[in-house]
Scaffold this active site. Structure first.
Site, PDB file in Angstrom:
ATOM      1  N   SER A  55       5.424  -4.241   7.769  1.00  0.00           N
ATOM      2  CA  SER A  55       4.589  -3.857   8.621  1.00  0.00           C
ATOM      3  C   SER A  55       5.317  -4.133   9.883  1.00  0.00           C
ATOM      4  O   SER A  55       6.197  -5.179   9.994  1.00  0.00           O
ATOM      5  CB  SER A  55       3.266  -4.636   8.699  1.00  0.00           C
ATOM      6  OG  SER A  55       2.315  -4.304   9.510  1.00  0.00           O
TER       7      SER A  55
ATOM      8  N   TYR B 149      -0.881 -12.495   7.325  1.00  0.00           N
ATOM      9  CA  TYR B 149      -0.632 -11.125   6.964  1.00  0.00           C
ATOM     10  C   TYR B 149       0.811 -10.861   7.420  1.00  0.00           C
ATOM     11  O   TYR B 149       1.699 -10.587   6.809  1.00  0.00           O
ATOM     12  CB  TYR B 149      -1.550 -10.105   7.560  1.00  0.00           C
ATOM     13  CG  TYR B 149      -1.172  -8.677   7.319  1.00  0.00           C
ATOM     14  CD1 TYR B 149      -1.360  -8.015   5.976  1.00  0.00           C
ATOM     15  CD2 TYR B 149      -0.473  -7.957   8.349  1.00  0.00           C
ATOM     16  CE1 TYR B 149      -0.834  -6.884   5.721  1.00  0.00           C
ATOM     17  CE2 TYR B 149      -0.248  -6.668   8.270  1.00  0.00           C
ATOM     18  CZ  TYR B 149      -0.265  -6.068   7.060  1.00  0.00           C
ATOM     19  OH  TYR B 149       0.128  -4.679   6.725  1.00  0.00           O
TER      20      TYR B 149
HETATM   21  P1  NAP Z   1      -5.165   0.628   1.880  1.00  0.00           P
HETATM   22  O1  NAP Z   1      -5.879   1.947   2.245  1.00  0.00           O
HETATM   23  O2  NAP Z   1      -6.180  -0.486   1.819  1.00  0.00           O
HETATM   24  O3  NAP Z   1      -4.969   0.636   0.298  1.00  0.00           O
HETATM   25  C1  NAP Z   1      -4.058  -0.320  -0.530  1.00  0.00           C
HETATM   26  C2  NAP Z   1      -3.932  -0.070  -1.871  1.00  0.00           C
HETATM   27  O4  NAP Z   1      -3.403  -1.362  -2.299  1.00  0.00           O
HETATM   28  C3  NAP Z   1      -5.343   0.298  -2.702  1.00  0.00           C
HETATM   29  O5  NAP Z   1      -4.809   1.528  -3.371  1.00  0.00           O
HETATM   30  C4  NAP Z   1      -5.469  -1.046  -3.482  1.00  0.00           C
HETATM   31  O6  NAP Z   1      -5.958  -0.497  -4.633  1.00  0.00           O
HETATM   32  C5  NAP Z   1      -4.346  -1.634  -3.431  1.00  0.00           C
HETATM   33  N1  NAP Z   1      -4.373  -2.838  -3.829  1.00  0.00           N
HETATM   34  C6  NAP Z   1      -4.811  -4.012  -3.311  1.00  0.00           C
HETATM   35  N2  NAP Z   1      -4.610  -4.948  -3.790  1.00  0.00           N
HETATM   36  C7  NAP Z   1      -3.778  -4.942  -5.087  1.00  0.00           C
HETATM   37  C8  NAP Z   1      -3.538  -5.347  -5.807  1.00  0.00           C
HETATM   38  N3  NAP Z   1      -3.717  -6.832  -6.034  1.00  0.00           N
HETATM   39  N4  NAP Z   1      -3.017  -4.955  -6.949  1.00  0.00           N
HETATM   40  C9  NAP Z   1      -2.710  -3.774  -6.980  1.00  0.00           C
HETATM   41  N5  NAP Z   1      -3.385  -2.783  -6.194  1.00  0.00           N
HETATM   42  C10 NAP Z   1      -3.748  -3.503  -4.910  1.00  0.00           C
HETATM   43  O7  NAP Z   1      -3.935   0.228   2.690  1.00  0.00           O
HETATM   44  P2  NAP Z   1      -2.756   1.024   3.357  1.00  0.00           P
HETATM   45  O8  NAP Z   1      -3.306   1.180   4.740  1.00  0.00           O
HETATM   46  O9  NAP Z   1      -2.544   2.279   2.746  1.00  0.00           O
HETATM   47  O10 NAP Z   1      -1.678   0.092   3.080  1.00  0.00           O
HETATM   48  C11 NAP Z   1      -0.607   0.236   2.303  1.00  0.00           C
HETATM   49  C12 NAP Z   1       0.464  -0.735   2.748  1.00  0.00           C
HETATM   50  O11 NAP Z   1       0.818  -0.356   3.988  1.00  0.00           O
HETATM   51  C13 NAP Z   1       0.110  -2.237   2.674  1.00  0.00           C
HETATM   52  O12 NAP Z   1       1.184  -2.998   2.251  1.00  0.00           O
HETATM   53  C14 NAP Z   1      -0.171  -2.501   4.068  1.00  0.00           C
HETATM   54  O13 NAP Z   1       0.082  -3.789   4.306  1.00  0.00           O
HETATM   55  C15 NAP Z   1       1.003  -1.582   4.627  1.00  0.00           C
HETATM   56  N6  NAP Z   1       0.762  -1.540   5.919  1.00  0.00           N
HETATM   57  C16 NAP Z   1      -0.652  -0.627   6.542  1.00  0.00           C
HETATM   58  C17 NAP Z   1      -0.586  -0.448   7.963  1.00  0.00           C
HETATM   59  C18 NAP Z   1      -1.678   0.411   8.349  1.00  0.00           C
HETATM   60  O14 NAP Z   1      -2.081   0.270   9.485  1.00  0.00           O
HETATM   61  N7  NAP Z   1      -2.798   1.165   7.318  1.00  0.00           N
HETATM   62  C19 NAP Z   1       0.217  -0.833   8.717  1.00  0.00           C
HETATM   63  C20 NAP Z   1       1.367  -1.485   8.351  1.00  0.00           C
HETATM   64  C21 NAP Z   1       1.636  -1.790   6.881  1.00  0.00           C
HETATM   65  P3  NAP Z   1      -7.648  -0.759  -5.117  1.00  0.00           P
HETATM   66  O15 NAP Z   1      -8.397  -0.206  -4.005  1.00  0.00           O
HETATM   67  O16 NAP Z   1      -7.688  -0.053  -6.350  1.00  0.00           O
HETATM   68  O17 NAP Z   1      -7.796  -2.193  -5.184  1.00  0.00           O
END
Ligand code: NAP
Length: 252
Positions: free
Chosen positions: A147, A161
């Protein structure tokens, strides 16, 4: 032209957000897929069905990435049902509600590090055991989802985080240099603020408009814009890219 044996890629946290967008793009580019999730079985199953319509082999593999036994079982299922893994996207990640460090509980910090850091290590370990030429594998590629917060720190919001993503940056560089001689390329992406449900899950949806106002690009990123970078890093087009972190933050 498609390879004779299609690439086989595991995406963690693929039930929604960046993981689901990456699954859609990789399927369109000829990958067979294992879609990991923790809770959202219905969403993962619906996505798998959608991607099977493209002619890809796709299975759903529930597991908490922070649990070693569940991770091992997940990889054994992929071995048995799909065959030889060639790619891993360490995407599963969580945030917790905004607090200062002096208000953080041990349980919260452990939960964030367990999923974001330990989960990435556990999945990479199992992937290397299968992909590394040292272990008789065919080689492959790993992309870690970090991130922009790793470098910005997120004071007053979620320093835990940010620190967990800082660990992912170091992990990416070290692992990349450790396994490139065994045929595995490891790289990472550092997304900015992307329009997914993660912000609501951390109780921060109401802060988004203010955050967007401070972005040079003046809008949120889309999950498919991160998926493009992940797909490129996994592909042979990135064959000389090793240990790189791509910032995808709209100038942030
Ligand atoms: P999201 O929409 O909240 O989706 C998170 C996913 O991770 C869901 O499929 C969830 O599955 C799964 N998950 C959570 N805990 C888990 C666990 N213990 N084991 C297996 N699966 C798990 O998040 P996102 O925004 O797409 O983020 C994806 C990645 O990008 C993350 O690493 C996040 O830190 C990174 N990121 C996001 C942003 C942003 O602004 N969105 C920015 C920078 C980095 P379930 O719902 O089935 O639990």
């Amino acid at each position: 032209m498609q390879a004779l044996t299609p690439p086989l890629t595991l995406i963690t946290g693929a039930s929604r957000g960046i993981g689901a967008a990456t699954a859609r793009l990789l399927a369109a580019r000829g990958h067979d897929l294992a879609l990991n999730y923790r809770r959202e079985a219905a969403a993962a199953q619906a996505l798998a069905e959608e991607l099977r319509q493209l002619g890809r082999r796709v299975i759903c593999v529930p597991a908490d990435v922070g649990d070693e036994a569940e991770v091992q079982q997940m990889f054994e299922r992929i071995d048995a049902e799909l065959g030889c893994l060639t790619g891993l996207v360490n995407n599963a990640g969580i945030v917790a509600p905004a607090v200062r460090v002096d208000e953080m509980s041990v349980a919260r910090i452990e939960a964030v590090f367990r999923v974001n850091v330990l989960g990435s290590f556990l999945c990479a370990k199992q992937a290397i055991l299968r992909m590394s030429r040292r272990h008789g594998g065919p080689g492959g590629a790993i992309v870690n989802v970090s991130s922009r917060a790793a470098q910005l720190g997120s004071p007053g919001i979620y320093v835990d985080y940010s620190a967990s993503k800082g660990a992912i940056d170091s992990f990416t560089i070290g692992l990349a240099r450790e396994v490139i001689g065994e045929g595995i390329r490891v790289n990472g992406v550092r997304p900015g603020i992307i329009d997914t449900e993660i912000h609501a899950s951390g109780g921060m949806a109401d802060r988004i408009p203010e955050a967007v106002a401070g972005l040079p690009i003046q809008r949120l990123g889309r999950a498919d814009e991160i998926a493009e970078a992940i797909a490129w890093l996994l592909s042979d087009a990135a064959s000389y890219t090793v240990g790189a972190m791509l910032d995808i933050g709209g100038g942030r």
